[in-house]
Design a protein around this motif. Structure first.
Motif, PDB file in Angstrom:
ATOM      1  N   ALA A 193     106.409  84.855  45.000  1.00  0.00           N
ATOM      2  CA  ALA A 193     105.936  84.280  46.252  1.00  0.00           C
ATOM      3  C   ALA A 193     105.436  85.365  47.189  1.00  0.00           C
ATOM      4  CB  ALA A 193     107.056  83.475  46.915  1.00  0.00           C
ATOM      5  N   LYS A 194     106.127  86.515  47.226  1.00  0.00           N
ATOM      6  CA  LYS A 194     105.714  87.607  48.098  1.00  0.00           C
ATOM      7  C   LYS A 194     104.379  88.184  47.659  1.00  0.00           C
ATOM      8  CE  LYS A 194     107.253  92.083  49.905  1.00  0.00           C
ATOM      9  NZ  LYS A 194     108.339  93.104  49.892  1.00  0.00           N
ATOM     10  N   ASP A 195     104.225  88.419  46.336  1.00  0.00           N
ATOM     11  CA  ASP A 195     102.968  88.955  45.826  1.00  0.00           C
ATOM     12  C   ASP A 195     101.826  87.968  46.040  1.00  0.00           C
ATOM     13  OD1 ASP A 195     104.057  91.333  45.060  1.00  0.00           O
ATOM     14  OD2 ASP A 195     104.194  90.843  42.919  1.00  0.00           O
ATOM     15  N   ALA A 196     102.105  86.674  45.855  1.00  0.00           N
ATOM     16  CA  ALA A 196     101.069  85.658  46.049  1.00  0.00           C
ATOM     17  C   ALA A 196     100.592  85.640  47.495  1.00  0.00           C
ATOM     18  CB  ALA A 196     101.603  84.283  45.646  1.00  0.00           C
ATOM     19  N   ALA A 197     101.542  85.746  48.441  1.00  0.00           N
ATOM     20  CA  ALA A 197     101.183  85.737  49.857  1.00  0.00           C
ATOM     21  C   ALA A 197     100.372  86.981  50.229  1.00  0.00           C
ATOM     22  CB  ALA A 197     102.443  85.649  50.721  1.00  0.00           C
ATOM     23  N   ARG A 198     100.812  88.140  49.743  1.00  0.00           N
ATOM     24  CA  ARG A 198     100.082  89.377  50.028  1.00  0.00           C
ATOM     25  C   ARG A 198      98.720  89.360  49.365  1.00  0.00           C
ATOM     26  NH1 ARG A 198     102.376  94.465  48.350  1.00  0.00           N
ATOM     27  NH2 ARG A 198     100.845  95.300  49.811  1.00  0.00           N
TER      28      ARG A 198
END
Length: 329
Positions: free
Chosen positions: A20-25
């Motif tokens: 989720a963090k990588d997708a948001a970034r």
């Protein structure tokens, strides 16, 4: 996971989706890249001028932006001590160069001699779908039905908008614009594949450096016969597409694709034509109307929904294992 580790994560057949963090970034970096790229249309129009008031030639703009960005890339790669890409990456880098260094900018510059930036913006609005289709074939990525519905709906909105604004007429310039879409789609996906294995910002640098033996001589051959006759605004346009469109924009774009996934992050490109329309107002003095604002809002909704839908890589079917030595497309 560090950005360097995320940028090197392989897009293998069995790779899991991004966190989720990588997708948001990834989505945020992709949006920054699109914001930079949205200025490409009006700035290219400034650089080449119109058929009635030509400035720099499309061939010179294409070669010069890549050559100058290539020299900047050479300095950057030396500064960071980047290792030369492995031979296994050369074919993808070559495809990326053909699409993003030659095909897209040349087709776009030629078309913008005959159509304004707003017209070009709506026609090239099909780029997200082209990128998603290229990714699904080249990287064996798969998305659910909802994702494709959003992508097709966004594409349909763009085409309806183009038909309403252009009375449904197609010209040779429209063909060039569609060719630019096809070139960019393939180039983006090839670059994203290498960006999953090398630092993303180095990918476009190597593409540009490997292109220097062709772009530097082409810049000299197509140098304008009368520099004094070229307006300062044309040089400003060339400077922008060199520094931002051809170089720094890709730092954000390829890192975003590598972190968030090509098929998902590419959908933020749906906003690019409408941002280009907005930028064309102050840069070129083109007129923005209520219909454009309405379609822009609709596209924002489609992108917001599409970004929440999951995508994944395609696994080889258990009943039909891939033959030994075979490579994914």
């Amino acid at each position: 996971m560090s950005p360097q580790a995320a940028a090197r994560r392989p897009l293998a057949a069995h790779a899991p989706g991004p966190s989720a963090k990588d997708a948001a970034r990834g989505f945020a970096l992709g949006a920054l890249g699109v914001l930079i790229f949205a200025m490409t249309l009006p700035m290219t129009r400034l650089a080449v001028g119109s058929a009635s008031a030509p400035q720099l030639s499309p061939e010179f703009v294409t070669a010069a932006r890549a050559a100058l960005a290539g020299l900047l890339s050479l300095a950057y790669l030396g500064w960071v001590g980047a290792a030369r890409p492995a031979r296994t990456h050369w074919s993808a880098l070559a495809v990326c160069a053909l699409g993003t260094v030659v095909g897209f900018p040349l087709s776009l510059a030629l078309a913008l001699r005959d159509v304004d930036a707003m017209h070009a913006a709506v026609v090239t609005g099909v780029l997200p779908l082209g990128t998603a289709v290229a990714a699904s074939i080249y990287l064996r990525q798969r998305a659910g039905r909802g994702f494709w519905i959003c992508a097709l709906l966004g594409c349909a909105l763009v085409l309806v908008f183009a038909a309403l604004k252009g009375q449904g007429r197609l010209s040779a310039a429209d063909g060039l614009l569609l060719l630019s879409v096809a070139s960019a789609s393939v180039g983006y996906v090839a670059g994203a594949q290498v960006s999953a294995k090398l630092p993303a910002e180095q990918v476009i640098c190597w593409v540009l450096v490997f292109s220097l033996p062709f772009t530097l001589p082409a810049s000299l051959v197509t140098w304008p016969a009368s520099v004094a006759a070229v307006q300062p605004s044309a040089w400003v346009g060339l400077a922008y597409v060199t520094l931002f469109s051809m170089w720094l924009g890709f730092f954000a774009w390829y890192r975003g694709l590598a972190l968030g996934g090509v098929m998902r992050v590419s959908q933020v490109q749906l906003l690019q034509p409408f941002l280009a329309l907005l930028f064309a107002v102050p840069v070129l003095g083109e007129r923005l109307d209520a219909m454009t604002v309405l379609f822009a809002v609709a596209m924002l909704v489609v992108v917001a929904v599409g970004k929440r839908l999951p995508t994944s890589s395609v696994s080889a079917p258990a009943a039909h294992p891939r033959p030994a030595g075979a490579q994914p497309p």
